[in-house]
Design a protein around this motif. Sequence first.
Motif, PDB file in Angstrom:
ATOM      1  N   GLU A   1       0.839  -1.201   0.000  1.00 36.61           N
ATOM      2  CA  GLU A   1       0.000   0.000   0.000  1.00 36.61           C
ATOM      3  C   GLU A   1       0.874   1.251   0.000  1.00 36.61           C
ATOM      4  O   GLU A   1       1.875   1.317   0.736  1.00 36.61           O
ATOM      5  N   ASP A   2       0.509   2.242  -0.809  1.00 37.58           N
ATOM      6  CA  ASP A   2       1.216   3.524  -0.825  1.00 37.58           C
ATOM      7  C   ASP A   2       0.924   4.266   0.483  1.00 37.58           C
ATOM      8  O   ASP A   2      -0.220   4.261   0.944  1.00 37.58           O
TER       9      ASP A   2
ATOM     10  N   PRO B   1      -1.771   7.634  -0.317  1.00 31.88           N
ATOM     11  CA  PRO B   1      -2.632   7.185  -1.413  1.00 31.88           C
ATOM     12  C   PRO B   1      -3.327   8.326  -2.133  1.00 31.88           C
ATOM     13  O   PRO B   1      -3.808   9.279  -1.517  1.00 31.88           O
TER      14      PRO B   1
ATOM     15  N   HIS C   1      -4.401   2.379  -3.838  1.00 33.16           N
ATOM     16  CA  HIS C   1      -3.129   2.873  -4.401  1.00 33.16           C
ATOM     17  C   HIS C   1      -2.034   1.948  -3.886  1.00 33.16           C
ATOM     18  O   HIS C   1      -1.633   2.022  -2.736  1.00 33.16           O
TER      19      HIS C   1
ATOM     20  N   HIS D   1       2.501   2.080 -10.146  1.00 31.40           N
ATOM     21  CA  HIS D   1       1.387   2.517  -9.311  1.00 31.40           C
ATOM     22  C   HIS D   1       0.112   1.879  -9.851  1.00 31.40           C
ATOM     23  O   HIS D   1      -0.176   1.965 -11.044  1.00 31.40           O
TER      24      HIS D   1
ATOM     25  N   LEU E   1      -3.853   2.307  -9.281  1.00 32.90           N
ATOM     26  CA  LEU E   1      -4.831   3.215  -8.668  1.00 32.90           C
ATOM     27  C   LEU E   1      -6.237   2.841  -9.127  1.00 32.90           C
ATOM     28  O   LEU E   1      -6.451   2.561 -10.304  1.00 32.90           O
TER      29      LEU E   1
END
Length: 116
Positions: A31-32, A35, A40, A104, A106
């Motif tokens: 997980e970013d 986000p 994300h 990435h 998204l």
Amino acid sequence: MSEANCLFCKIREGAIPAKVVYQDEHCLAFEDINPQAPMHVLFIPRKHIATMNDLTPEDRELVGSLYIGAAKLARERGYADQGYRVVMNTGPNAGQTVFHIHLHLLAGRPLHWPPG
């Protein structure tokens, strides 16, 4: 940036914690921490490669695994039909801030074009 100083290499090695959501023999996804969409996730290769400019023909399978993993996670999380975006930034003017290639993924909100 050397592999020893790379944030994503440290995450790969477990020296820095991350919420890992997918992994296979070629890549790791987490997980970013900042986000930009409800989903994300960053997909990184286990091999340190600074930018897309550093890819070689031998990296085909490795880079393909990033996209296959992203599609699999998008399906598992229910985003495949409504749509999702995958993007890889290359260099500072494109927004690359960590110099270890990463994809990435998204989804979960409308993603307009062109992106900022």
